[in-house]
Design a protein around this motif. Structure first.
Motif, mmCIF file in Angstrom:
data_model
loop_
_atom_site.group_PDB
_atom_site.id
_atom_site.type_symbol
_atom_site.label_atom_id
_atom_site.label_comp_id
_atom_site.label_asym_id
_atom_site.label_seq_id
_atom_site.Cartn_x
_atom_site.Cartn_y
_atom_site.Cartn_z
ATOM 1 N N ARG A 1 8.502 -6.598 0.106
ATOM 2 C CA ARG A 1 7.500 -7.332 0.909
ATOM 3 C C ARG A 1 6.455 -7.970 0.010
ATOM 4 N NH1 ARG A 1 4.398 -3.859 4.729
ATOM 5 N NH2 ARG A 1 3.210 -5.749 5.043
ATOM 6 N N ASN B 1 -7.248 11.753 3.312
ATOM 7 C CA ASN B 1 -5.894 12.116 2.901
ATOM 8 C C ASN B 1 -5.063 12.693 4.042
ATOM 9 O OD1 ASN B 1 -6.447 11.248 0.347
ATOM 10 N ND2 ASN B 1 -6.957 13.276 -0.462
ATOM 11 N N VAL C 1 -4.597 11.211 6.864
ATOM 12 C CA VAL C 1 -4.003 10.118 7.635
ATOM 13 C C VAL C 1 -2.713 9.655 6.950
ATOM 14 C CG1 VAL C 1 -4.347 7.767 8.493
ATOM 15 C CG2 VAL C 1 -6.256 9.390 8.467
ATOM 16 N N ALA C 2 -1.670 9.517 7.741
ATOM 17 C CA ALA C 2 -0.381 9.084 7.175
ATOM 18 C C ALA C 2 -0.469 7.625 6.733
ATOM 19 C CB ALA C 2 0.723 9.241 8.216
ATOM 20 N N VAL C 3 0.089 7.358 5.571
ATOM 21 C CA VAL C 3 0.091 6.002 5.016
ATOM 22 C C VAL C 3 1.529 5.566 4.797
ATOM 23 C CG1 VAL C 3 -0.497 4.637 2.967
ATOM 24 C CG2 VAL C 3 -2.152 6.237 3.916
ATOM 25 N N GLY C 4 1.835 4.338 5.168
ATOM 26 C CA GLY C 4 3.185 3.821 4.994
ATOM 27 C C GLY C 4 3.559 3.708 3.526
ATOM 28 N N ALA C 5 4.864 3.774 3.257
ATOM 29 C CA ALA C 5 5.339 3.682 1.876
ATOM 30 C C ALA C 5 5.182 2.257 1.365
ATOM 31 C CB ALA C 5 6.801 4.094 1.813
ATOM 32 N N PRO C 6 4.967 2.113 0.072
ATOM 33 C CA PRO C 6 4.895 0.763 -0.491
ATOM 34 C C PRO C 6 6.258 0.092 -0.409
ATOM 35 C CG PRO C 6 4.951 2.382 -2.249
ATOM 36 C CD PRO C 6 4.834 3.146 -0.963
ATOM 37 N N ASP C 7 6.254 -1.188 -0.240
ATOM 38 C CA ASP C 7 7.500 -1.938 -0.140
ATOM 39 C C ASP C 7 7.406 -3.132 -1.084
ATOM 40 O OD1 ASP C 7 9.659 -3.461 0.462
ATOM 41 O OD2 ASP C 7 9.448 -3.290 2.638
ATOM 42 N N ALA C 8 7.982 -2.978 -2.243
ATOM 43 C CA ALA C 8 7.853 -4.018 -3.266
ATOM 44 C C ALA C 8 8.546 -5.308 -2.864
ATOM 45 C CB ALA C 8 8.409 -3.510 -4.591
#
Lengths: 489, 180
Positions: A29, A18, A20-27
């Motif tokens: 894409r 937790n 580690v930075a995770v990119g935001a979801p991009d619906a």
């Protein structure tokens, strides 16, 4: 102690992951990728890998040219589709030929006189409104204007732009694994799915051929062997509609007891009890290579996944029934990058192949999916399918949905998944390699074994046999196309 | 990242969408990326795998409606990671033919925000694939035995026995690491 360590694992794992930075979801894409078609993401990854490997290859080959002979990276992956207006003109001209002067000596089915109806244009992908996307068609639609007679033991090959149908026999297999040696066809035609139009092929430099092998190698269709001349090699270039005779194969090959596959740069042919050879179309040179290990048998198959680097090649040998019951079971082997074979575990599974379908042996019950080699039992048998991931043991899967028809499902690879159809019933199943389960796919027409190609967007069957009865009931014309959407209907 | 922000991101991607799938995507995307991270120790690979799994699920959703996609996506992530490992084996063999040993070990060098090593995640990568998957699903994703079995396509008995072996193996590795 175990509980305490378990708590430590849980807490530490959560804390580390937790952090580690995770990119935001991009619906958007998500929708865009889903509409680009199956495997696009993977193809991009593979293409990128290929580019890196190509660079490495060039560097290494330059530094150590003697090692370059082992390179066999698939060339076609890097080639862009070339379907352009020129092709459309060619097909438009062909339409005149087809409708006004059918190929000499053929009986054109009645529907051929109708003007082919191109499929309605698909709406452009709309990433922002997935709800409006057209769903897959309810079932197959006829392929019209087929300028060829129905036939047996012909080949149907997909080039990336068109379906190439060539050769074949006038009579049936006769209920056994022996194609007819009677009169055969020497004609063929190209079908362009985009325009739904046909173009006759230029006359081949041989009179007629049936029971041959065919493969698209990225630039030409190679027709190899056959009952009339089992060592002949013909190359057909669909772009120029021209033929070339090539050097003979080193041993006899027919579709009964041999298999063929393109690995990109070379083409492999295999006749189990005889051997394996590699053909390099660029140099017109045949070279005998190491054959897969295992028990020699007439019934063989080669499955290739060109999306891996290098192409994954799997060999399958088998015949009716489990070895423990007098049959052969299934033997598999994977071709290593250096050309040697690594034998996999045997599958000693009883899979009955009804006598009436004896010409479709165990290897034809197998295919290669993203999850590994898939064996689909005949649909009349309540036995599980099996999967081998090319590394471990065979794993039993669920019993596929069936329609009570004991016939051969002949799985067809579909973007890493597989679709299995059936001669005598309309129910197909789709194997989802991502989650490794079967589901009913589509209430469709009976599958025409061996004469169906997947274009990346649809299944196309041409000049099939036996759609409404047994093989001995005579040729029943079966040419249809079925758009494949995101999955089943 | 807060849940509301994630949902907001998804909603802006699909204007005006009330599709339960897309809402689930917004809510569960991060969880699936982190599961993939635990399985691969590589955030780039993890994001790719998660996206591939969501795309596969969404493509399926367009023809066979899936209102609760997370179990599908979870299983897809597990399978995709395993498939990548298999392909990686083939590719590494290919590169060895070129006398180029793989130097890009994707499972090393992952660091947290302060540059800390992710010790447990790295230790996890030293377990066999099935053990690694069980540990990630049970102890990171907090799945029950039944949910873990469904995600892996194995029986509950296999999950229990594999969990026990995996913890024992992991403890050995942990103690070695501490001693070393």
């Amino acid at each position: 102690m175990a509980d305490r360590f378990e708590r430590r694992v849980r807490a530490t794992l959560k804390g580390e992951v937790n952090s580690v930075a995770v990119g935001a979801p991009d619906a958007s894409r998500l929708a865009e990728a889903a509409h680009r078609g199956p495997r696009t993401g993977r193809t991009l990854v593979i293409a990128a890998s290929l580019a890196v490997l190509a660079l490495v290859t060039i560097v290494v080959a330059t530094a150590r040219p003697e090692r370059s002979t082992v390179l066999d990276a698939p060339a076609r992956v890097t080639e862009a589709p070339t379907q352009v207006s020129e092709a459309a003109i060619q097909v438009s001209e062909a339409l005149v030929d087809v409708t006004e002067s059918p190929i000499e000596g053929t009986e054109v089915p009645s529907e051929a006189v109708q003007a082919p109806t191109p499929p309605p244009p698909s709406p452009a992908p709309s990433p922002t409104a997935p709800e409006e996307v057209e769903q897959p068609a309810a079932g197959p639609e006829d392929v019209l204007g087929v300028p060829l007679q129905a036939r047996f033991d012909h080949t149907v090959t997909w080039t990336g732009d068109e379906v190439v149908v060539w050769g074949g026999g006038r009579t049936n297999w006769g209920g056994g694994p022996t194609p007819s040696t009677g009169s055969a066809f020497g004609d063929g035609a190209l079908f362009d799915p985009d325009t739904a139009l046909w173009q006759p092929m230029a006359p081949a430099p041989v009179t007629a051929t049936s029971g041959h092998l065919a493969v698209w190698n990225g630039t030409e269709v190679l027709f190899i062997g056959g009952l009339q001349d089992p060592r002949q090699v013909l190359a057909y270039d669909p772009g120029s509609n021209t033929w070339e005779s090539r050097s003979d194969a080193p041993f006899d090959l027919t579709s009964v007891d041999s298999a063929i596959a393109s690995t990109g740069r070379s083409v492999l042919v295999w006749r189990s009890a005889v051997g394996m050879a590699a053909y390099d179309p660029a140099t017109d040179v045949w070279e005998e290579v190491a054959a897969p290990p295992g028990t020699p048998d007439e019934l063989v198959a080669l499955h290739v996944d060109e999306a891996t680097v290098p192409a994954t090649v799997v060999a399958v040998v088998g015949a009716e029934g489990a070895r423990s019951q007098g049959g052969h079971g299934i033997e598999v082997a994977v071709r290593e990058p250096d050309g040697t074979w690594r034998r996999g575990p045997d599958l000693d599974r009883l899979i009955d192949v009804a006598e009436s379908h004896a010409e479709f042996p165990l290897p034809s019950l197998t295919t290669l999916t993203d999850a590994g080699v898939l064996v689909v039992p005949t649909q009349g048998e309540p036995i599980p399918a099996a999967l081998w991931d090319l590394e471990g043991d065979w794993v039993d899967l669920a019993v596929p949905p069936k329609n009570g028809c004991a016939s051969n499902p002949s799985p067809i690879p579909i973007d890493g998944d597989a679709i299995a159809g059936n001669f005598c019933g309309p129910t197909w199943v789709r194997f989802d390699a991502t989650i490794q389960t079967f589901e009913p796919f589509q209430q469709a027409r009976p599958m025409v074994s061996g004469q169906v190609v997947f274009t990346g967007a649809e299944l196309i069957a041409v000049a099939g046999i036996c759609c409404d009865g047994t093989p001995s009931s005579g040729a029943v014309w079966a040419s249809w196309r079925l758009p494949i959407g995101g999955g089943g209907s | 990242m807060s849940v509301s922000r994630v949902v907001g991101s998804a909603a802006t991607g699909i204007t005006g969408s009330c599709d339960p799938f897309l809402i689930a995507y917004g809510l569960a995307h991060e969880r699936t990326v982190r599961l993939a991270l635990a399985l691969t120790a590589d955030i780039g690979v993890a994001e790719e795998v998660a996206q591939e799994a969501w795309v596969a699920a969404y493509r399926r959703h367009l023809s066979v409606r899936i209102d609760a996609p997370e179990p599908y996506v979870r299983r897809a992530v597990v399978n995709l990671v395993r498939n990548r490992a298999r392909r990686g084996t083939v590719e590494r063999a290919y590169l060895r033919l070129l006398d180029r040993e793989t130097s890009d070990d994707a499972r090393s060098g992952v660091a947290g925000p302060a540059g800390d090593r992710l010790e447990m995640v790295e230790l996890l990568q030293r377990l066999p694939e099935r053990m690694r998957t069980v540990v990630a699903l049970r102890f990171y994703s907090d799945l029950s035995v039944a949910e873990t079995a469904a995600a892996m396509g194995v029986t509950e008995g296999t999950v229990k026995s594999t969990t026990s072996k995996a913890l024992a193996h992991l403890r050995d590795l942990w103690e070695e690491d501490q001693d070393g």
